[in-house]
Scaffold this motif. Structure first.
Motif, mmCIF file in Angstrom:
data_model
loop_
_atom_site.group_PDB
_atom_site.id
_atom_site.type_symbol
_atom_site.label_atom_id
_atom_site.label_comp_id
_atom_site.label_asym_id
_atom_site.label_seq_id
_atom_site.Cartn_x
_atom_site.Cartn_y
_atom_site.Cartn_z
ATOM 1 N N CYS A 136 0.809 -1.219 0.000
ATOM 2 C CA CYS A 136 0.000 0.000 0.000
ATOM 3 C C CYS A 136 0.843 1.271 0.000
ATOM 4 O O CYS A 136 0.316 2.361 -0.171
ATOM 5 C CB CYS A 136 -0.951 -0.002 1.194
ATOM 6 N N GLY A 137 2.156 1.144 0.196
ATOM 7 C CA GLY A 137 3.025 2.301 0.094
ATOM 8 C C GLY A 137 3.049 3.193 1.316
ATOM 9 O O GLY A 137 3.607 4.279 1.288
ATOM 10 N N LYS A 138 2.407 2.760 2.424
ATOM 11 C CA LYS A 138 2.429 3.579 3.639
ATOM 12 C C LYS A 138 3.803 3.490 4.314
ATOM 13 O O LYS A 138 4.428 2.423 4.319
ATOM 14 C CB LYS A 138 1.357 3.089 4.619
ATOM 15 N N ASN A 139 4.178 4.631 4.902
ATOM 16 C CA ASN A 139 5.401 4.630 5.696
ATOM 17 C C ASN A 139 5.084 3.995 7.048
ATOM 18 O O ASN A 139 4.356 4.558 7.859
ATOM 19 C CB ASN A 139 5.896 6.070 5.878
ATOM 20 N N LEU A 140 5.618 2.827 7.287
ATOM 21 C CA LEU A 140 5.220 2.046 8.458
ATOM 22 C C LEU A 140 5.801 2.588 9.762
ATOM 23 O O LEU A 140 5.493 2.102 10.841
ATOM 24 C CB LEU A 140 5.612 0.581 8.266
ATOM 25 N N ASN A 141 6.669 3.617 9.671
ATOM 26 C CA ASN A 141 7.151 4.246 10.903
ATOM 27 C C ASN A 141 6.064 5.111 11.530
ATOM 28 O O ASN A 141 6.020 5.292 12.737
ATOM 29 C CB ASN A 141 8.370 5.118 10.608
ATOM 30 N N SER A 142 5.200 5.691 10.688
ATOM 31 C CA SER A 142 4.203 6.621 11.201
ATOM 32 C C SER A 142 2.777 6.128 10.998
ATOM 33 O O SER A 142 1.858 6.671 11.585
ATOM 34 C CB SER A 142 4.377 7.987 10.530
ATOM 35 N N GLU A 143 2.607 5.102 10.164
ATOM 36 C CA GLU A 143 1.250 4.622 9.900
ATOM 37 C C GLU A 143 1.212 3.112 10.021
ATOM 38 O O GLU A 143 2.217 2.441 9.808
ATOM 39 C CB GLU A 143 0.837 4.990 8.462
ATOM 40 N N GLU A 144 0.044 2.612 10.319
ATOM 41 C CA GLU A 144 -0.113 1.168 10.308
ATOM 42 C C GLU A 144 -0.882 0.789 9.068
ATOM 43 O O GLU A 144 -1.687 1.555 8.563
ATOM 44 C CB GLU A 144 -0.873 0.714 11.546
ATOM 45 N N CYS A 145 -0.648 -0.391 8.575
ATOM 46 C CA CYS A 145 -1.466 -0.836 7.459
ATOM 47 C C CYS A 145 -1.943 -2.247 7.755
ATOM 48 O O CYS A 145 -1.446 -2.916 8.652
ATOM 49 C CB CYS A 145 -0.701 -0.753 6.138
#
Ligand SMILES: [Zn+2]
Ligand SMILES: [Zn+2]
Length: 163
Positions: A136-145
Motif C-alpha cells: 500500500c506504500g504507507k510509511n510504516l514508521n508513522s502509519e499502520e497498514c
C-alpha cells in the motif's frame, strides 16, 4: 596539499598533527552528492617502534534519503582513517599498507576512499526503520497498514516441511 612525512621517516619528528578540512560536496555516492558539510580530518601521523602510523578521524554531515522509507535524513559520520605508512613495499603481503611516494601523503585522496569504504551498506533514518509497505506504500514508521506480509513461497514450503 600533500603532507610532508620526511620528519617522521627520518626520525626527527615523533609526531605530525593533522587538522585538515576538505570539500567533498561534489563527491557522488549512489547517484547523489550526500556530503553536506566540510570534511574535517583530525589526528596525527606518528612513529611507534619505528613504524609510521596514521591515526585520524574524518567527520562530516551526510544527507540522503533513508534506504528503507525514503525520508530525507541527515547524520554526522565519524570514519576512522587508520593506516601504516611505508616508504616502499618490501614484502609481498603488505597490501594493507599505504605507500608514501617521495615521503609525502595525499591525505585528501586517502580520506575520500576511506569514506566511501567506511559508509554503512544501508543508510537508515533510524536503526529500526520499518520501511514502506510494498503493497500500500504507507510509511510504516508513522502509519499502520492492514496488508499481510508477503510470504516467500520457498519459505512457505520449508515451513510445511517442518510441520
Ligand atoms: Zn527510514
Ligand atoms: Zn500496507
Amino acid at each position: 596539499m600533500n603532507i610532508d612525512l620526511r620528519g617522521v621517516f627520518s626520525g626527527k619528528l615523533q609526531e605530525i598533527p593533522i587538522d585538515e578540512k576538505y570539500d567533498f560536496s561534489d563527491l557522488e555516492i549512489g547517484g547523489i552528492k550526500p556530503i553536506c558539510s566540510p570534511v574535517s580530518v583530525l589526528g596525527s601521523v606518528f612513529t611507534r617502534a619505528e613504524v609510521v602510523t596514521l591515526e585520524a578521524v574524518a567527520e562530516f554531515n551526510y544527507k540522503a534519503p533513508c534506504d528503507r522509507c525514503c525520508t530525507p535524513t541527515e547524520k554526522t559520520f565519524k570514519i576512522p582513517i587508520n593506516h601504516i605508512i611505508v616508504n616502499s613495499l618490501t614484502g609481498e603481503d603488505e597490501s594493507d599498507f599505504i605507500v608514501s611516494e617521495n615521503m609525502e601523503l595525499n591525505l585528501e585522496d586517502l580520506t575520500r576512499s576511506d569514506i566511501i569504504l567506511g559508509l554503512p551498506f544501508l543508510f537508515l533514518c533510524k536503526e529500526d526503520c520499518k520501511g514502506i509497505c510494498p503493497k500500500c506504500g504507507k510509511n510504516l514508521n508513522s502509519e499502520e497498514c492492514i496488508c499481510k506480509p508477503e510470504v516467500d513461497e520457498r519459505w512457505a514450503k520449508l515451513s510445511e516441511f517442518y510441520e
